[in-house]
Motif scaffolding. Structure first.
Motif, PDB file in Angstrom:
ATOM      1  N   THR A 135     -16.256  -0.106 -19.325  1.00  0.00           N
ATOM      2  CA  THR A 135     -15.205   0.912 -19.378  1.00  0.00           C
ATOM      3  C   THR A 135     -13.850   0.385 -18.935  1.00  0.00           C
ATOM      4  OG1 THR A 135     -15.628   1.667 -17.107  1.00  0.00           O
ATOM      5  CG2 THR A 135     -16.927   2.686 -18.869  1.00  0.00           C
ATOM      6  N   GLY A 136     -13.830  -0.775 -18.291  1.00  0.00           N
ATOM      7  CA  GLY A 136     -12.574  -1.314 -17.778  1.00  0.00           C
ATOM      8  C   GLY A 136     -12.140  -0.689 -16.472  1.00  0.00           C
ATOM      9  N   ALA A 137     -13.023   0.094 -15.823  1.00  0.00           N
ATOM     10  CA  ALA A 137     -12.693   0.765 -14.569  1.00  0.00           C
ATOM     11  C   ALA A 137     -12.859  -0.196 -13.400  1.00  0.00           C
ATOM     12  CB  ALA A 137     -13.573   1.989 -14.372  1.00  0.00           C
ATOM     13  N   LEU A 138     -11.827  -0.262 -12.564  1.00  0.00           N
ATOM     14  CA  LEU A 138     -11.831  -1.155 -11.410  1.00  0.00           C
ATOM     15  C   LEU A 138     -11.662  -0.338 -10.131  1.00  0.00           C
ATOM     16  CD1 LEU A 138     -11.603  -4.039 -10.134  1.00  0.00           C
ATOM     17  CD2 LEU A 138      -9.130  -3.858 -10.531  1.00  0.00           C
ATOM     18  N   ARG A 139     -12.498  -0.644  -9.136  1.00  0.00           N
ATOM     19  CA  ARG A 139     -12.377   0.014  -7.835  1.00  0.00           C
ATOM     20  C   ARG A 139     -11.992  -1.033  -6.806  1.00  0.00           C
ATOM     21  NH1 ARG A 139     -16.933   4.124  -5.891  1.00  0.00           N
ATOM     22  NH2 ARG A 139     -15.868   5.287  -7.540  1.00  0.00           N
ATOM     23  N   LEU A 140     -10.931  -0.727  -6.055  1.00  0.00           N
ATOM     24  CA  LEU A 140     -10.418  -1.644  -5.049  1.00  0.00           C
ATOM     25  C   LEU A 140     -10.434  -0.997  -3.677  1.00  0.00           C
ATOM     26  CD1 LEU A 140      -7.245  -3.016  -6.899  1.00  0.00           C
ATOM     27  CD2 LEU A 140      -9.459  -4.163  -6.673  1.00  0.00           C
ATOM     28  N   ARG A 141     -10.543  -1.839  -2.658  1.00  0.00           N
ATOM     29  CA  ARG A 141     -10.413  -1.373  -1.282  1.00  0.00           C
ATOM     30  C   ARG A 141      -9.216  -2.069  -0.666  1.00  0.00           C
ATOM     31  NH1 ARG A 141     -15.605  -2.082   1.534  1.00  0.00           N
ATOM     32  NH2 ARG A 141     -16.035  -0.029   0.655  1.00  0.00           N
ATOM     33  N   ALA A 142      -8.317  -1.263  -0.111  1.00  0.00           N
ATOM     34  CA  ALA A 142      -7.116  -1.815   0.506  1.00  0.00           C
ATOM     35  C   ALA A 142      -7.465  -2.500   1.808  1.00  0.00           C
ATOM     36  CB  ALA A 142      -6.089  -0.709   0.738  1.00  0.00           C
ATOM     37  N   GLY A 143      -6.887  -3.679   2.039  1.00  0.00           N
ATOM     38  CA  GLY A 143      -7.083  -4.381   3.287  1.00  0.00           C
ATOM     39  C   GLY A 143      -5.963  -4.064   4.250  1.00  0.00           C
ATOM     40  N   ASP A 144      -6.013  -4.677   5.408  1.00  0.00           N
ATOM     41  CA  ASP A 144      -4.987  -4.469   6.423  1.00  0.00           C
ATOM     42  C   ASP A 144      -3.866  -5.461   6.199  1.00  0.00           C
ATOM     43  OD1 ASP A 144      -3.450  -3.936   8.584  1.00  0.00           O
ATOM     44  OD2 ASP A 144      -4.863  -4.689  10.096  1.00  0.00           O
ATOM     45  N   SER A 145      -2.737  -4.963   5.677  1.00  0.00           N
ATOM     46  CA  SER A 145      -1.603  -5.836   5.399  1.00  0.00           C
ATOM     47  C   SER A 145      -0.524  -5.747   6.458  1.00  0.00           C
ATOM     48  CB  SER A 145      -0.986  -5.487   4.032  1.00  0.00           C
ATOM     49  OG  SER A 145      -0.599  -4.132   4.000  1.00  0.00           O
ATOM     50  N   GLY A 146      -0.826  -5.039   7.549  1.00  0.00           N
ATOM     51  CA  GLY A 146       0.136  -4.968   8.635  1.00  0.00           C
ATOM     52  C   GLY A 146       1.214  -3.934   8.432  1.00  0.00           C
ATOM     53  N   GLY A 147       1.059  -3.043   7.467  1.00  0.00           N
ATOM     54  CA  GLY A 147       2.062  -2.026   7.207  1.00  0.00           C
ATOM     55  C   GLY A 147       1.964  -0.896   8.200  1.00  0.00           C
ATOM     56  N   CYS A 148       2.876   0.096   8.051  1.00  0.00           N
ATOM     57  CA  CYS A 148       2.910   1.205   8.995  1.00  0.00           C
ATOM     58  C   CYS A 148       1.865   2.259   8.690  1.00  0.00           C
ATOM     59  CB  CYS A 148       4.297   1.852   8.971  1.00  0.00           C
ATOM     60  SG  CYS A 148       4.686   2.672   7.400  1.00  0.00           S
ATOM     61  N   GLY A 149       1.226   2.166   7.526  1.00  0.00           N
ATOM     62  CA  GLY A 149       0.203   3.137   7.170  1.00  0.00           C
ATOM     63  C   GLY A 149       0.758   4.400   6.558  1.00  0.00           C
ATOM     64  N   CYS A 150       2.062   4.440   6.317  1.00  0.00           N
ATOM     65  CA  CYS A 150       2.674   5.624   5.704  1.00  0.00           C
ATOM     66  C   CYS A 150       2.222   5.748   4.256  1.00  0.00           C
ATOM     67  CB  CYS A 150       4.194   5.519   5.749  1.00  0.00           C
ATOM     68  SG  CYS A 150       4.859   5.356   7.416  1.00  0.00           S
ATOM     69  N   PRO A 151       2.075   6.998   3.766  1.00  0.00           N
ATOM     70  CA  PRO A 151       1.666   7.181   2.371  1.00  0.00           C
ATOM     71  C   PRO A 151       2.581   6.471   1.385  1.00  0.00           C
ATOM     72  CG  PRO A 151       1.503   9.248   3.579  1.00  0.00           C
ATOM     73  CD  PRO A 151       2.169   8.272   4.503  1.00  0.00           C
ATOM     74  N   SER A 152       3.904   6.518   1.639  1.00  0.00           N
ATOM     75  CA  SER A 152       4.839   5.876   0.716  1.00  0.00           C
ATOM     76  C   SER A 152       4.640   4.364   0.700  1.00  0.00           C
ATOM     77  CB  SER A 152       6.283   6.210   1.103  1.00  0.00           C
ATOM     78  OG  SER A 152       6.558   5.772   2.429  1.00  0.00           O
ATOM     79  N   THR A 153       4.350   3.783   1.888  1.00  0.00           N
ATOM     80  CA  THR A 153       4.104   2.350   1.969  1.00  0.00           C
ATOM     81  C   THR A 153       2.823   1.980   1.238  1.00  0.00           C
ATOM     82  OG1 THR A 153       5.209   2.261   4.120  1.00  0.00           O
ATOM     83  CG2 THR A 153       3.800   0.407   3.540  1.00  0.00           C
ATOM     84  N   ALA A 154       1.781   2.776   1.429  1.00  0.00           N
ATOM     85  CA  ALA A 154       0.510   2.523   0.754  1.00  0.00           C
ATOM     86  C   ALA A 154       0.666   2.642  -0.756  1.00  0.00           C
ATOM     87  CB  ALA A 154      -0.547   3.507   1.258  1.00  0.00           C
ATOM     88  N   GLU A 155       1.427   3.638  -1.203  1.00  0.00           N
ATOM     89  CA  GLU A 155       1.621   3.814  -2.644  1.00  0.00           C
ATOM     90  C   GLU A 155       2.358   2.621  -3.241  1.00  0.00           C
ATOM     91  OE1 GLU A 155       3.675   6.972  -5.813  1.00  0.00           O
ATOM     92  OE2 GLU A 155       3.681   7.383  -3.658  1.00  0.00           O
ATOM     93  N   GLY A 156       3.355   2.118  -2.523  1.00  0.00           N
ATOM     94  CA  GLY A 156       4.080   0.951  -3.003  1.00  0.00           C
ATOM     95  C   GLY A 156       3.184  -0.271  -3.082  1.00  0.00           C
ATOM     96  N   ALA A 157       2.317  -0.434  -2.094  1.00  0.00           N
ATOM     97  CA  ALA A 157       1.378  -1.557  -2.098  1.00  0.00           C
ATOM     98  C   ALA A 157       0.414  -1.445  -3.267  1.00  0.00           C
ATOM     99  CB  ALA A 157       0.615  -1.607  -0.776  1.00  0.00           C
ATOM    100  N   HIS A 158      -0.077  -0.223  -3.493  1.00  0.00           N
ATOM    101  CA  HIS A 158      -0.992  -0.012  -4.608  1.00  0.00           C
ATOM    102  C   HIS A 158      -0.322  -0.352  -5.932  1.00  0.00           C
ATOM    103  CE1 HIS A 158      -3.680   3.063  -2.244  1.00  0.00           C
ATOM    104  NE2 HIS A 158      -3.680   1.854  -1.724  1.00  0.00           N
ATOM    105  N   GLN A 159       0.923   0.062  -6.085  1.00  0.00           N
ATOM    106  CA  GLN A 159       1.629  -0.198  -7.336  1.00  0.00           C
ATOM    107  C   GLN A 159       1.840  -1.687  -7.555  1.00  0.00           C
ATOM    108  OE1 GLN A 159       5.204   2.139  -6.988  1.00  0.00           O
ATOM    109  NE2 GLN A 159       4.191   4.046  -7.567  1.00  0.00           N
ATOM    110  N   THR A 160       2.124  -2.414  -6.471  1.00  0.00           N
ATOM    111  CA  THR A 160       2.306  -3.859  -6.583  1.00  0.00           C
ATOM    112  C   THR A 160       1.018  -4.537  -7.025  1.00  0.00           C
ATOM    113  OG1 THR A 160       4.018  -3.873  -4.867  1.00  0.00           O
ATOM    114  CG2 THR A 160       2.902  -5.961  -5.315  1.00  0.00           C
ATOM    115  N   VAL A 161      -0.098  -4.145  -6.411  1.00  0.00           N
ATOM    116  CA  VAL A 161      -1.389  -4.733  -6.768  1.00  0.00           C
ATOM    117  C   VAL A 161      -1.754  -4.375  -8.207  1.00  0.00           C
ATOM    118  CG1 VAL A 161      -3.864  -4.726  -6.268  1.00  0.00           C
ATOM    119  CG2 VAL A 161      -2.217  -4.760  -4.388  1.00  0.00           C
ATOM    120  N   GLU A 162      -1.548  -3.123  -8.581  1.00  0.00           N
ATOM    121  CA  GLU A 162      -1.901  -2.685  -9.933  1.00  0.00           C
ATOM    122  C   GLU A 162      -1.063  -3.399 -10.984  1.00  0.00           C
ATOM    123  OE1 GLU A 162      -1.629   1.553 -10.010  1.00  0.00           O
ATOM    124  OE2 GLU A 162      -3.088   1.798  -8.392  1.00  0.00           O
TER     125      GLU A 162
END
Length: 202
Positions: A135-162
């Motif tokens: 199906t082409g479906a990929l599941r990822l688990r975010a690691g600890d990148s030292g960020g502040c844990g804010c939703p906006s920061t996490a979303e930006g990280a997700h977008q970069t990885v994607e």
């Protein structure tokens, strides 16, 4: 997706024609270039001149075949070993996107997903928990990148990885994120163009 969209990176520069980001010394993005070519062809189609539109699509197809043959010859000459230019070529995002587009990349999808994650690991660590090749479906688990844990920061990280995954492995049609100790988060879809099927390198 139309066949003409897959030919985007083959569009050749012409004298006097602006070349977008490439004119500023930045390597063109395959997906952005694809959208530009598709937009040009759509504008031609809206003019109602079917003959001109068909000729433009044929031109893109001819260039696609020509550049594809050239890439196949290059991959043949660089060989299969770990020495020489081959490893550097496979680590390059633009080269990777072109090889996948022409169905010439020697690595499988899982290997290219790993390359994508490695390319952004210093800023945004992530690991594969599951990949469904059917199906082409990929599941990822975010690691600890030292960020502040804010939703906006996490979303930006997700977008970069994607974005990295979309470049190295456009076969991935969706990405779902999960965090350690929690259930899967709502899916963040990354719909991309699938590469065409073509002849491999000689």
């Amino acid at each position: 997706m139309t066949a003409r969209a897959t030919a985007a990176p083959a569009a050749a520069p012409r004298a006097g024609v602006p070349q977008g980001t490439a004119s500023h010394g930045t390597a063109p993005n395959a997906e952005a270039t694809g959208r530009r070519v598709e937009d040009v062809l759509d504008r031609l189609a809206r003019r109602g001149d079917g003959e001109t539109t068909a000729a433009a699509e044929e031109l893109v197809s001819v260039l696609m075949d020509f550049y594809g043959a050239g890439l196949a010859r290059i991959m043949h000459h660089v060989g299969t070993g770990d020495d020489g230019p081959r490893p550097a070529l496979l680590r390059d995002e633009l080269v990777t996107s072109l090889l996948v587009l022409h169905d010439l990349h020697p690595e499988d999808t899982a290997t290219r997903i790993d390359r994508a994650l490695d390319s952004v690991r210093r800023q945004h660590a992530a690991q594969v928990t599951e990949f469904d090749a059917g199906t082409g479906a990929l599941r990822l688990r975010a690691g600890d990148s030292g960020g502040c844990g804010c939703p906006s920061t996490a979303e930006g990280a997700h977008q970069t990885v994607e974005a990295a995954v979309a470049c190295y492995a456009p076969e991935v049609t969706s990405v779902q994120w999960e965090t350690a100790g929690d259930g899967p988060e709502p899916a963040l879809l990354q719909i991309t163009r699938r590469p065409p099927t073509g002849a491999g390198a000689p």
